[in-house]
Scaffold this active site. Sequence first.
Site, PDB file in Angstrom:
ATOM      1  N   GLU A  17       0.849  -1.195   0.000  1.00 13.98           N
ATOM      2  CA  GLU A  17       0.000   0.000   0.000  1.00 13.98           C
ATOM      3  C   GLU A  17       0.883   1.242   0.000  1.00 13.98           C
ATOM      4  O   GLU A  17       1.817   1.338   0.796  1.00 13.98           O
ATOM      5  CB  GLU A  17      -0.911  -0.005   1.232  1.00 13.98           C
ATOM      6  CG  GLU A  17      -1.800   1.229   1.290  1.00 13.98           C
ATOM      7  CD  GLU A  17      -2.871   1.121   2.375  1.00 13.98           C
ATOM      8  OE1 GLU A  17      -3.557   0.083   2.449  1.00 13.98           O
ATOM      9  OE2 GLU A  17      -3.004   2.089   3.144  1.00 13.98           O
ATOM     10  N   THR A  48      -3.751   4.893  -1.619  1.00  8.70           N
ATOM     11  CA  THR A  48      -4.752   5.483  -0.720  1.00  8.70           C
ATOM     12  C   THR A  48      -5.401   6.723  -1.338  1.00  8.70           C
ATOM     13  O   THR A  48      -4.900   7.305  -2.306  1.00  8.70           O
ATOM     14  CB  THR A  48      -4.155   5.859   0.657  1.00  8.70           C
ATOM     15  OG1 THR A  48      -3.217   6.910   0.474  1.00  8.70           O
ATOM     16  CG2 THR A  48      -3.517   4.673   1.334  1.00  8.70           C
ATOM     17  N   HIS A  78      -7.920   3.310  -3.738  1.00 11.32           N
ATOM     18  CA  HIS A  78      -8.903   3.365  -2.655  1.00 11.32           C
ATOM     19  C   HIS A  78      -9.894   4.474  -3.012  1.00 11.32           C
ATOM     20  O   HIS A  78      -9.552   5.409  -3.735  1.00 11.32           O
ATOM     21  CB  HIS A  78      -8.245   3.725  -1.320  1.00 11.32           C
ATOM     22  CG  HIS A  78      -7.188   2.752  -0.871  1.00 11.32           C
ATOM     23  ND1 HIS A  78      -6.686   2.758   0.422  1.00 11.32           N
ATOM     24  CD2 HIS A  78      -6.533   1.749  -1.515  1.00 11.32           C
ATOM     25  CE1 HIS A  78      -5.765   1.798   0.540  1.00 11.32           C
ATOM     26  NE2 HIS A  78      -5.655   1.177  -0.622  1.00 11.32           N
ATOM     27  N   ARG A 108     -15.596   3.961   3.763  1.00 12.42           N
ATOM     28  CA  ARG A 108     -16.357   5.119   4.217  1.00 12.42           C
ATOM     29  C   ARG A 108     -15.469   6.344   4.328  1.00 12.42           C
ATOM     30  O   ARG A 108     -15.847   7.447   3.952  1.00 12.42           O
ATOM     31  CB  ARG A 108     -16.971   4.833   5.598  1.00 12.42           C
ATOM     32  CG  ARG A 108     -17.831   5.994   6.097  1.00 12.42           C
ATOM     33  CD  ARG A 108     -18.174   5.861   7.559  1.00 12.42           C
ATOM     34  NE  ARG A 108     -16.994   6.105   8.404  1.00 12.42           N
ATOM     35  CZ  ARG A 108     -17.024   6.131   9.719  1.00 12.42           C
ATOM     36  NH1 ARG A 108     -18.162   5.883  10.359  1.00 12.42           N
ATOM     37  NH2 ARG A 108     -15.929   6.359  10.421  1.00 12.42           N
TER      38      ARG A 108
HETATM   39  P1  FAD Z   1     -17.514   1.130   7.334  1.00  6.79           P
HETATM   40  O1  FAD Z   1     -17.379  -0.256   6.853  1.00  6.79           O
HETATM   41  O2  FAD Z   1     -18.631   1.959   6.807  1.00  6.79           O
HETATM   42  O3  FAD Z   1     -17.567   1.118   8.929  1.00  6.79           O
HETATM   43  C1  FAD Z   1     -17.427   2.335   9.661  1.00  6.79           C
HETATM   44  C2  FAD Z   1     -18.133   2.194  10.994  1.00  6.79           C
HETATM   45  O4  FAD Z   1     -19.550   2.177  10.784  1.00  6.79           O
HETATM   46  C3  FAD Z   1     -17.808   0.901  11.739  1.00  6.79           C
HETATM   47  O5  FAD Z   1     -17.808   1.182  13.105  1.00  6.79           O
HETATM   48  C4  FAD Z   1     -18.952  -0.017  11.356  1.00  6.79           C
HETATM   49  O6  FAD Z   1     -19.183  -1.028  12.327  1.00  6.79           O
HETATM   50  C5  FAD Z   1     -20.104   0.972  11.306  1.00  6.79           C
HETATM   51  N1  FAD Z   1     -21.165   0.564  10.355  1.00  6.79           N
HETATM   52  C6  FAD Z   1     -20.994   0.051   9.131  1.00  6.79           C
HETATM   53  N2  FAD Z   1     -22.179  -0.190   8.541  1.00  6.79           N
HETATM   54  C7  FAD Z   1     -23.123   0.203   9.422  1.00  6.79           C
HETATM   55  C8  FAD Z   1     -24.552   0.227   9.414  1.00  6.79           C
HETATM   56  N3  FAD Z   1     -25.233  -0.201   8.331  1.00  6.79           N
HETATM   57  N4  FAD Z   1     -25.201   0.691  10.521  1.00  6.79           N
HETATM   58  C9  FAD Z   1     -24.523   1.139  11.603  1.00  6.79           C
HETATM   59  N5  FAD Z   1     -23.169   1.144  11.664  1.00  6.79           N
HETATM   60  C10 FAD Z   1     -22.476   0.683  10.595  1.00  6.79           C
HETATM   61  N6  FAD Z   1      -9.160   6.128   4.893  1.00  6.79           N
HETATM   62  C11 FAD Z   1      -9.023   7.086   3.953  1.00  6.79           C
HETATM   63  O7  FAD Z   1      -9.486   8.229   4.151  1.00  6.79           O
HETATM   64  N7  FAD Z   1      -8.386   6.841   2.764  1.00  6.79           N
HETATM   65  C12 FAD Z   1      -7.852   5.620   2.474  1.00  6.79           C
HETATM   66  O8  FAD Z   1      -7.286   5.424   1.399  1.00  6.79           O
HETATM   67  C13 FAD Z   1      -7.967   4.585   3.449  1.00  6.79           C
HETATM   68  N8  FAD Z   1      -7.487   3.342   3.222  1.00  6.79           N
HETATM   69  C14 FAD Z   1      -7.710   2.341   4.134  1.00  6.79           C
HETATM   70  C15 FAD Z   1      -7.265   1.029   3.842  1.00  6.79           C
HETATM   71  C16 FAD Z   1      -7.488  -0.004   4.741  1.00  6.79           C
HETATM   72  C17 FAD Z   1      -7.021  -1.402   4.391  1.00  6.79           C
HETATM   73  C18 FAD Z   1      -8.130   0.256   5.976  1.00  6.79           C
HETATM   74  C19 FAD Z   1      -8.361  -0.849   6.964  1.00  6.79           C
HETATM   75  C20 FAD Z   1      -8.577   1.539   6.282  1.00  6.79           C
HETATM   76  C21 FAD Z   1      -8.373   2.584   5.360  1.00  6.79           C
HETATM   77  N9  FAD Z   1      -8.825   3.892   5.621  1.00  6.79           N
HETATM   78  C22 FAD Z   1      -8.662   4.884   4.666  1.00  6.79           C
HETATM   79  C23 FAD Z   1      -9.454   4.226   6.896  1.00  6.79           C
HETATM   80  C24 FAD Z   1     -10.992   4.086   6.840  1.00  6.79           C
HETATM   81  O9  FAD Z   1     -11.520   5.041   5.958  1.00  6.79           O
HETATM   82  C25 FAD Z   1     -11.505   4.306   8.256  1.00  6.79           C
HETATM   83  O10 FAD Z   1     -11.130   3.262   9.079  1.00  6.79           O
HETATM   84  C26 FAD Z   1     -12.996   4.618   8.379  1.00  6.79           C
HETATM   85  O11 FAD Z   1     -13.228   5.148   9.691  1.00  6.79           O
HETATM   86  C27 FAD Z   1     -13.931   3.436   8.203  1.00  6.79           C
HETATM   87  O12 FAD Z   1     -13.974   3.039   6.906  1.00  6.79           O
HETATM   88  P2  FAD Z   1     -14.735   1.660   6.502  1.00  6.79           P
HETATM   89  O13 FAD Z   1     -14.754   1.614   5.039  1.00  6.79           O
HETATM   90  O14 FAD Z   1     -14.155   0.530   7.242  1.00  6.79           O
HETATM   91  O15 FAD Z   1     -16.190   1.998   7.064  1.00  6.79           O
END
Ligand code: FAD
Length: 288
Positions: A17, A48, A78, A108
């Site tokens: 990454e 990212t 991403h 997200r």
């Molecule tokens: P989600 O899957 O939407 O989850 C976020 C939160 O909401 C969790 O607590 C989940 O339990 C909760 N949730 C999900 N669905 C629901 C629902 N239907 N109802 C109620 N609650 C719900 N960030 C960046 O800005 N840019 C990047 O390029 C980036 N790359 C990343 C790469 C990896 C491999 C990882 C692990 C993280 C990365 N992040 C990045 C960070 C990420 O954006 C954050 O961790 C963010 O806070 C959550 O993103 P998510 O897609 O996991 O969210």
Amino acid sequence: MFIKDLLIKKERLVSFEIFPPNKNFSIEKLYNVINKLSDYNPDFISVTYGAAGNRNYNYTLEIASYIKENLGIESMPHLTCITSTKDKINDTVKEAVDKNLKNILALRGDLPDDPDFDFPNPLQFEYASDLVGHIKKDNNICVAGACYPEGHINSSSFKEDMNNLKYKVDMGTDFLITQLFFDNNYFYNMLEEFDKLNINVPVMAGIMPVTNSKQINRIANLCGAKIPNKLIKLINKYENDKKSMFLAGTNYACEQINDIIDNSSSSIHLYIMNNPQIAKGILNNISI
Ligand code: FAD
């Protein structure tokens, strides 16, 4: 190529990454880094999108396209959605398709620090699962999602986060990449939970070597990863000795990876912090 197909074809993948340029890291420097990374034959490189407070979204697709077209290595931009409108997401996905990119990591994104932040109204993509479903509806793209061995920091419990993850996978997520973690027990515990919940897509373990004692506390705070005593001792011992910290940190990460290879079928995603020396240090010392 779709990474989901690569995951079927090959026993275990190793990916890197990288992050786009920022005020300390020019685009020229980044292209040099990427060219060096090709020596290590990663199965793919992900790029990212505005991560860790970096609001530079412009280069992600351009860099992913460079990796694929110029180096012949599969790439994965991403894409975050919480601050985006449907039009902006549609434009970005179309640009990715036009650039012949086949994979997207749908996220997200972190919630903005500013309590008065002006979210799009209506909020069309509150969670990554909304983005996964939206991309999958009209596009033939392999979509990855993030998962959290210690639970996501916004969730009130690990269980709740796992149930939300199950929904994200059911919306069409093809494979998962974990947040960084320093204690493999969290990872194995999460895999057990996947079995219980029938989450059957491939999982890549996201590993970040601690090579710089200053940066690690900030990163761990941001994502909530716990730092085990063994690693704290190493950080304290080598905090003023960069070279030894680098060696100790990559060794620790190699031990983590070799343990994962011995105990699971998971592939490995390396958070290399735009440093080819990290890729080299790890790949020379793991049993893949
Ligand atoms: P989600 O899957 O939407 O989850 C976020 C939160 O909401 C969790 O607590 C989940 O339990 C909760 N949730 C999900 N669905 C629901 C629902 N239907 N109802 C109620 N609650 C719900 N960030 C960046 O800005 N840019 C990047 O390029 C980036 N790359 C990343 C790469 C990896 C491999 C990882 C692990 C993280 C990365 N992040 C990045 C960070 C990420 O954006 C954050 O961790 C963010 O806070 C959550 O993103 P998510 O897609 O996991 O969210």
